[in-house]
Write a protein that holds these residues in place. Structure first.
Motif, PDB file in Angstrom:
ATOM      1  N   VAL A 108     -32.268  -1.896 -47.668  1.00 26.33           N
ATOM      2  CA  VAL A 108     -31.974  -0.773 -48.562  1.00 26.33           C
ATOM      3  C   VAL A 108     -33.220  -0.043 -49.064  1.00 26.33           C
ATOM      4  N   PRO A 109     -34.314  -0.730 -49.424  1.00 27.72           N
ATOM      5  CA  PRO A 109     -35.500   0.031 -49.861  1.00 27.72           C
ATOM      6  C   PRO A 109     -35.973   1.052 -48.832  1.00 27.72           C
ATOM      7  N   HIS A 110     -35.801   0.739 -47.566  1.00 23.22           N
ATOM      8  CA  HIS A 110     -36.217   1.675 -46.518  1.00 23.22           C
ATOM      9  C   HIS A 110     -35.209   2.817 -46.370  1.00 23.22           C
ATOM     10  N   MET A 111     -33.929   2.539 -46.638  1.00 29.25           N
ATOM     11  CA  MET A 111     -32.934   3.617 -46.632  1.00 29.25           C
ATOM     12  C   MET A 111     -33.213   4.598 -47.771  1.00 29.25           C
ATOM     13  N   LEU A 112     -33.611   4.068 -48.907  1.00 30.83           N
ATOM     14  CA  LEU A 112     -33.925   4.929 -50.043  1.00 30.83           C
ATOM     15  C   LEU A 112     -35.025   5.917 -49.681  1.00 30.83           C
ATOM     16  N   GLY A 113     -36.001   5.450 -48.934  1.00 34.44           N
ATOM     17  CA  GLY A 113     -37.107   6.315 -48.550  1.00 34.44           C
ATOM     18  C   GLY A 113     -36.730   7.371 -47.535  1.00 34.44           C
TER      19      GLY A 113
ATOM     20  N   GLU B 115     -22.754   0.662 -56.414  1.00 34.25           N
ATOM     21  CA  GLU B 115     -24.125   0.645 -56.933  1.00 34.25           C
ATOM     22  C   GLU B 115     -25.063   1.558 -56.150  1.00 34.25           C
ATOM     23  N   LEU B 116     -24.825   1.674 -54.849  1.00 33.08           N
ATOM     24  CA  LEU B 116     -25.742   2.454 -54.013  1.00 33.08           C
ATOM     25  C   LEU B 116     -25.271   3.884 -53.755  1.00 33.08           C
ATOM     26  N   ALA B 117     -24.070   4.215 -54.220  1.00 31.34           N
ATOM     27  CA  ALA B 117     -23.549   5.568 -53.999  1.00 31.34           C
ATOM     28  C   ALA B 117     -24.478   6.662 -54.523  1.00 31.34           C
ATOM     29  N   PRO B 118     -25.124   6.492 -55.685  1.00 29.51           N
ATOM     30  CA  PRO B 118     -26.031   7.553 -56.141  1.00 29.51           C
ATOM     31  C   PRO B 118     -27.207   7.805 -55.208  1.00 29.51           C
ATOM     32  N   HIS B 119     -27.441   6.868 -54.298  1.00 31.09           N
ATOM     33  CA  HIS B 119     -28.553   7.005 -53.360  1.00 31.09           C
ATOM     34  C   HIS B 119     -28.079   7.421 -51.959  1.00 31.09           C
ATOM     35  N   ALA B 120     -26.823   7.858 -51.861  1.00 33.09           N
ATOM     36  CA  ALA B 120     -26.248   8.327 -50.590  1.00 33.09           C
ATOM     37  C   ALA B 120     -26.223   7.228 -49.534  1.00 33.09           C
TER      38      ALA B 120
ATOM     39  N   ARG C  83     -19.270  10.030 -44.011  1.00 31.18           N
ATOM     40  CA  ARG C  83     -20.171  10.035 -45.172  1.00 31.18           C
ATOM     41  C   ARG C  83     -19.436  10.079 -46.504  1.00 31.18           C
ATOM     42  N   TYR C  84     -18.137  10.399 -46.502  1.00 32.92           N
ATOM     43  CA  TYR C  84     -17.382  10.405 -47.755  1.00 32.92           C
ATOM     44  C   TYR C  84     -16.487   9.173 -47.864  1.00 32.92           C
ATOM     45  N   ILE C  85     -16.746   8.183 -47.049  1.00 33.71           N
ATOM     46  CA  ILE C  85     -15.977   6.935 -47.071  1.00 33.71           C
ATOM     47  C   ILE C  85     -16.919   5.814 -47.470  1.00 33.71           C
ATOM     48  N   THR C  86     -16.598   5.113 -48.540  1.00 31.62           N
ATOM     49  CA  THR C  86     -17.424   3.989 -48.962  1.00 31.62           C
ATOM     50  C   THR C  86     -16.577   2.984 -49.731  1.00 31.62           C
ATOM     51  N   GLY C  87     -16.972   1.731 -49.661  1.00 32.25           N
ATOM     52  CA  GLY C  87     -16.261   0.660 -50.348  1.00 32.25           C
ATOM     53  C   GLY C  87     -14.947   0.264 -49.705  1.00 32.25           C
TER      54      GLY C  87
END
Length: 256
Positions: A134-139, A180-185, A240-244
């Motif tokens: 995840v840290p690399h996805m954030l970048g 938790e990660l939705a705000p980070h796309a 991209r609009y499907i999560t959880g």
């Protein structure tokens, strides 16, 4: 059309790490994403020849792939694999958490050591992988995590309580991370296959009778490409609009 035939470039510029990718579903996912432009990291636990074979298939078809042996329940080994992926391709966009162990043991004969062994790969591994990736996805402005669960978690299967528990926990992990990660796309979903036409490992035993004796309404097992297509959809731009969510691919054997 084989998974390595040129199809489109939906995943051009993306980097995907697929665990348990030396054979069966994982192999098909790796080939499928690579055929659509992704650079892929092919992970296996111990079978170097299987991993190298998938890498060779991707590269022979004009794609980009590296192989890496790592036990995903080992944080140090997993971190090294992520670093190798970043060094080779510049980052991580897609994580497919497919690795898992299947075994059949009656509950009253199951040792705690066996219980922990099974949970360590699917559930602990799902956490360890996400924590490293995840840290690399954030970048890179976002990403997608897709985990592989299974129908036995939902219908209840004798002699596999450890497998069912590991996959149920994995689905719960994906739901929590989705929020938790939705705000980070970063989207987080699970694909739950039913019976799939694959070569079962010796430790998995025969297909449980609860899944074998009464086939699904569609009357057949899934092809591995049908499972890969579900993963590709959730990891791609149309998902991209499907999560959880848990996407069931079982021919109607379990209806939500």
């Amino acid at each position: 059309m084989s998974p390595t035939d040129p199809i489109d470039q939906t995943f051009a510029g993306k980097v995907a790490l697929i665990t348990g990718a030396g054979k069966n579903i994982g192999r098909t996912i790796a080939l499928d994403l690579a055929a659509r432009g992704a650079s892929v990291v092919v992970n296996g636990r111990s079978d170097r020849s299987a991993v190298d074979g998938v890498v060779a298939e991707v590269n022979a078809a004009g794609g980009q792939a590296i192989g890496y042996l790592a036990d995903v329940s080992d944080p140090a080994a997993t971190q090294s694999m992520i670093e190798a992926a970043v060094a080779a391709f510049g980052g991580i966009d897609i994580l497919v958490s497919n690795a898992g162990l299947r075994r059949q043991t009656p509950f009253l004969e199951m040792s705690f050591a066996e219980w922990r062994e099974i949970l360590s790969v699917a559930l602990d591994g799902g956490f360890v992988l996400a924590r490293a990736a995840v840290p690399h996805m954030l970048g890179r402005g976002g990403g997608a995590i897709v985990a592989l669960s299974g129908i036995s978690t939902h219908v209840g299967t004798p002699n596999r309580c450890h497998v069912s528990a590991s996959k149920a926990g994995l689905e719960g992990l994906m739901r929590a991370l989705a929020v938790e990660l939705a705000p980070h796309a970063i989207t987080c979903n699970t694909v739950a296959p039913g019976a799939v036409d694959t070569v079962r490992g010796a430790s998995a035993g025969a297909l449980p009778s609860s899944l074998r004796d009464s086939g699904p309404p569609l009357g057949r097992k899934a092809d591995v490409a049908e499972i890969s297509a579900a993963v590709r959809f959730l990891a791609g731009p149309e998902g991209r609009y499907i999560t959880g969510q848990t996407l069931h691919v079982n021919g109607g054997a379990f209806l939500t």
